[in-house]
Write a protein that holds these residues in place. Structure first.
Motif, mmCIF file in Angstrom:
data_model
loop_
_atom_site.group_PDB
_atom_site.id
_atom_site.type_symbol
_atom_site.label_atom_id
_atom_site.label_comp_id
_atom_site.label_asym_id
_atom_site.label_seq_id
_atom_site.Cartn_x
_atom_site.Cartn_y
_atom_site.Cartn_z
ATOM 1 N N ALA A 144 45.076 -25.373 -0.716
ATOM 2 C CA ALA A 144 44.388 -24.601 -1.748
ATOM 3 C C ALA A 144 44.931 -23.172 -1.794
ATOM 4 C CB ALA A 144 42.894 -24.592 -1.481
ATOM 5 N N GLY A 145 45.215 -22.711 -2.997
ATOM 6 C CA GLY A 145 45.758 -21.374 -3.191
ATOM 7 C C GLY A 145 47.265 -21.332 -3.301
ATOM 8 N N ILE A 251 48.890 -17.776 -3.138
ATOM 9 C CA ILE A 251 48.308 -16.644 -3.857
ATOM 10 C C ILE A 251 47.691 -15.648 -2.879
ATOM 11 C CG2 ILE A 251 46.008 -17.671 -4.177
ATOM 12 C CD1 ILE A 251 46.046 -16.538 -7.053
ATOM 13 N N HIS A 252 47.298 -16.124 -1.695
ATOM 14 C CA HIS A 252 46.680 -15.238 -0.696
ATOM 15 C C HIS A 252 47.706 -14.311 -0.048
ATOM 16 C CE1 HIS A 252 43.070 -17.560 -1.273
ATOM 17 N NE2 HIS A 252 43.680 -18.664 -0.896
ATOM 18 N N ASP A 253 49.004 -14.581 -0.257
ATOM 19 C CA ASP A 253 50.051 -13.688 0.246
ATOM 20 C C ASP A 253 50.526 -12.689 -0.805
ATOM 21 O OD1 ASP A 253 50.219 -14.631 2.874
ATOM 22 O OD2 ASP A 253 51.510 -16.307 2.280
ATOM 23 N N PHE A 254 49.935 -12.723 -1.989
ATOM 24 C CA PHE A 254 50.277 -11.761 -3.034
ATOM 25 C C PHE A 254 49.622 -10.426 -2.689
ATOM 26 C CE2 PHE A 254 49.783 -9.605 -7.093
ATOM 27 C CZ PHE A 254 50.988 -9.841 -7.725
ATOM 28 N N GLU A 255 50.422 -9.354 -2.597
ATOM 29 C CA GLU A 255 49.913 -8.033 -2.225
ATOM 30 C C GLU A 255 49.611 -7.235 -3.495
ATOM 31 O OE1 GLU A 255 49.098 -7.396 0.729
ATOM 32 O OE2 GLU A 255 50.054 -9.159 1.618
ATOM 33 N N PRO A 256 48.319 -6.993 -3.783
ATOM 34 C CA PRO A 256 47.967 -6.358 -5.052
ATOM 35 C C PRO A 256 48.414 -4.899 -5.117
ATOM 36 C CG PRO A 256 46.041 -6.541 -3.635
ATOM 37 C CD PRO A 256 47.145 -7.298 -2.949
ATOM 38 N N ILE A 257 48.772 -4.484 -6.313
ATOM 39 C CA ILE A 257 49.144 -3.100 -6.596
ATOM 40 C C ILE A 257 47.948 -2.433 -7.267
ATOM 41 C CG2 ILE A 257 50.714 -1.600 -7.896
ATOM 42 C CD1 ILE A 257 52.771 -3.937 -7.704
ATOM 43 N N PRO A 264 47.172 -2.175 -15.546
ATOM 44 C CA PRO A 264 47.310 -3.244 -16.536
ATOM 45 C C PRO A 264 47.858 -4.521 -15.910
ATOM 46 C CG PRO A 264 49.144 -1.723 -16.711
ATOM 47 C CD PRO A 264 48.213 -1.140 -15.683
ATOM 48 N N PRO A 265 47.747 -5.657 -16.611
ATOM 49 C CA PRO A 265 48.145 -6.957 -16.046
ATOM 50 C C PRO A 265 49.571 -7.045 -15.510
ATOM 51 C CG PRO A 265 46.799 -7.311 -17.978
ATOM 52 C CD PRO A 265 47.041 -5.826 -17.903
ATOM 53 N N PRO A 266 50.586 -6.327 -16.045
ATOM 54 C CA PRO A 266 51.927 -6.494 -15.458
ATOM 55 C C PRO A 266 52.007 -6.222 -13.960
ATOM 56 C CG PRO A 266 52.114 -5.451 -17.600
ATOM 57 C CD PRO A 266 50.635 -5.535 -17.302
ATOM 58 N N VAL A 267 51.082 -5.442 -13.383
ATOM 59 C CA VAL A 267 51.139 -5.228 -11.929
ATOM 60 C C VAL A 267 50.765 -6.497 -11.172
ATOM 61 C CG1 VAL A 267 50.597 -2.782 -12.200
ATOM 62 C CG2 VAL A 267 48.763 -4.382 -11.613
ATOM 63 N N HIS A 268 50.140 -7.453 -11.851
ATOM 64 C CA HIS A 268 49.735 -8.699 -11.212
ATOM 65 C C HIS A 268 50.754 -9.825 -11.441
ATOM 66 C CE1 HIS A 268 45.779 -6.853 -10.641
ATOM 67 N NE2 HIS A 268 45.795 -6.539 -11.928
ATOM 68 N N GLN A 269 51.870 -9.525 -12.110
ATOM 69 C CA GLN A 269 52.808 -10.596 -12.454
ATOM 70 C C GLN A 269 53.401 -11.221 -11.197
ATOM 71 O OE1 GLN A 269 56.010 -9.575 -15.139
ATOM 72 N NE2 GLN A 269 56.826 -11.653 -15.145
ATOM 73 N N THR A 270 53.464 -12.551 -11.206
ATOM 74 C CA THR A 270 53.960 -13.328 -10.072
ATOM 75 C C THR A 270 55.229 -14.093 -10.421
ATOM 76 O OG1 THR A 270 51.617 -13.608 -9.489
ATOM 77 C CG2 THR A 270 53.218 -14.921 -8.262
ATOM 78 N N PHE A 271 55.284 -14.675 -11.624
ATOM 79 C CA PHE A 271 56.437 -15.443 -12.086
ATOM 80 C C PHE A 271 56.719 -15.119 -13.548
ATOM 81 C CE2 PHE A 271 54.047 -18.229 -9.111
ATOM 82 C CZ PHE A 271 54.968 -18.282 -8.071
ATOM 83 N N CYS A 279 50.454 -14.496 -13.803
ATOM 84 C CA CYS A 279 49.946 -13.392 -12.988
ATOM 85 C C CYS A 279 48.890 -13.906 -12.018
ATOM 86 C CB CYS A 279 49.342 -12.302 -13.865
ATOM 87 S SG CYS A 279 50.503 -11.546 -15.026
ATOM 88 N N SER A 280 48.724 -13.184 -10.903
ATOM 89 C CA SER A 280 47.732 -13.519 -9.879
ATOM 90 C C SER A 280 46.760 -12.363 -9.717
ATOM 91 C CB SER A 280 48.412 -13.800 -8.536
ATOM 92 O OG SER A 280 49.335 -14.861 -8.634
ATOM 93 N N PHE A 281 45.474 -12.641 -9.911
ATOM 94 C CA PHE A 281 44.430 -11.654 -9.654
ATOM 95 C C PHE A 281 43.762 -12.025 -8.336
ATOM 96 C CE2 PHE A 281 45.230 -11.445 -14.118
ATOM 97 C CZ PHE A 281 45.059 -10.112 -14.451
#
Length: 393
Positions: A144-145, A251-257, A264-271, A279-281
């Motif tokens: 999961a995740g 997703i749990h290894d995504f380091e939020p900015i 804005p959403p581009p800071v959450h972009q993953t792929f 994007c990952s929130f």
């Protein structure tokens, strides 16, 4: 692919003699993108990967698409689509689609057939349960995740492995999916400002070396579907190396900015994919300016549709709209959207959001597919004007 890997047995030089114990040559298969001009991997088979003994047209499950008319925001409750007896590929229920991407949901409790999609990469997000991805590159376990990227034309099988069904959001591209270019150096290394890096990426750990003959593989290509029968099992690879292979990232290894005011959403972009982004929130500290309003402002993305899959935690901006675990919201271009009434005021002084969501922004409008009609909450569009009813169940 993020980085080079070598798995199993490979010779020191490419395209040189590499012999099996009985003296016969292993058979090379170069799998590459963009006509020898992009990422590739070189696989070594015990048998010829070209040997087929039968081929026939195949009729896949039918999917219809209709425009989002009348144009309005939508709320889809994917868990209403759960049922037993589904596999992770043919059991997918298609929700949204355009010519660049198809988005589907499935709750799977049995293995899929062998499948190759020659039309584009798949990005799978595992909401719950566990899954094993089998391919000529080996096995890759997901929990999961996890996001799992399966490159175009990779023969693969998806096998739920836990005691509960594997709930999947499947994002099927008409092209390639990978990390945003701004996260990578000219040589493909993740840069220091990237929210994830090579240490967070997992690939198959060893060859499967499956034997067998007369093996069926379903292939989706640009003119339809075909059922092949291969003379030998395609998972007979003893080794491979290169940059192209299935890979997973949690997703749990995504380091939020984060910042002093709302980011804005581009800071959450993953792929990134062809004409869409993912994007990952994730749970994160939020805006720390003394007068900050942490939830998003009303916004009108004139060039894109925004789809959000809610997969954990609490959703401050959507409170009061009936959104819950497994919900999908669709906010189309041509419509201004934003937080639910009262959310902005409630968020003042909050310093942490405990939310988990996957967002797909497309740059062409998304049509509605069959399953969207089955699980839509018809009251959602009006929740900015009047309170929503409690979610069913």
């Amino acid at each position: 692919m993020p980085y080079y890997r070598s798995v199993g047995e490979v010779p020191r030089k490419r395209h040189t003699q590499f012999r099996q114990p009985d003296g016969t040559l292993y058979t090379e298969e170069l799998m590459g993108q963009e006509g020898f001009s992009a990422d590739s991997s070189l696989l070594y088979h015990r048998h010829a990967p070209t040997a087929i003994v039968a081929a026939e047209a195949y009729d896949p499950p039918a999917v219809t698409r209709v425009p989002n008319l009348p144009l309005k925001p939508r709320h889809l409750r994917t868990h209403q689509l759960d049922h037993t007896g589904a596999d992770p590929i043919l059991g997918r229920r298609y929700l949204l689609a355009n010519d660049d991407v198809r988005i589907a949901y499935v709750s799977a409790d049995r293995p899929s057939p062998l499948f190759r999609d020659a039309t584009g990469d798949h990005c799978l997000y595992l909401e719950s349960g566990s899954l094993r991805v089998e391919s000529p590159f080996g096995a890759l376990d997901a929990v999961a995740g996890d996001y799992v990227i399966i490159p175009t034309s990779t023969i693969h099988r998806l096998v739920p492995t836990g005691d509960e069904p594997a709930r999947l959001l499947a994002i099927e591209a008409a092209g390639h999916v990978g990390p945003p270019k701004r996260y990578l150096s000219v040589r493909g290394q993740f840069l220091e400002h990237s929210p994830y890096c090579e240490r967070d990426v997992r690939g198959p750990d060893g060859p499967l070396l499956v034997g067998g003959s007369d093996v069926e593989v379903l292939v989706r290509h640009r003119r339809g579907w075909t059922r092949y029968v291969y003379a030998h099992h395609p998972f007979d690879v003893v080794g491979w190396d290169g940059h192209l292979y299935p890979w997973a990232f949690s997703i749990h290894d995504f380091e939020p900015i984060t910042g002093r005011i709302h980011q804005p959403p581009p800071v959450h972009q993953t792929f990134q994919g062809p004409n869409f982004v993912i994007c990952s929130f994730v749970p994160r500290k939020v805006d720390y300016h003394p007068d900050a309003i942490p939830v998003p402002y009303n916004h009108h993305n004139v060039d894109s549709d925004e789809m959000l899959f809610y997969t954990g935690g609490n959703y401050e901006a959507r409170r009061g709209s009936g959104i819950g675990q497994g919900s999908i919201s669709l906010h189309p271009s041509g419509f201004t959207h934003g937080p639910q009434p009262g959310a902005a005021e409630r968020s003042i002084g909050v310093d942490f959001f405990d939310e988990l969501a996957v967002m797909v922004d497309t740059f062409r409008p998304l049509d509605l597919c069959d399953a969207a009609d089955e699980c839509e909450d018809p009251a959602y569009a009006w929740t900015w004007a009047r309170p929503a009813a409690p979610p069913a169940g």
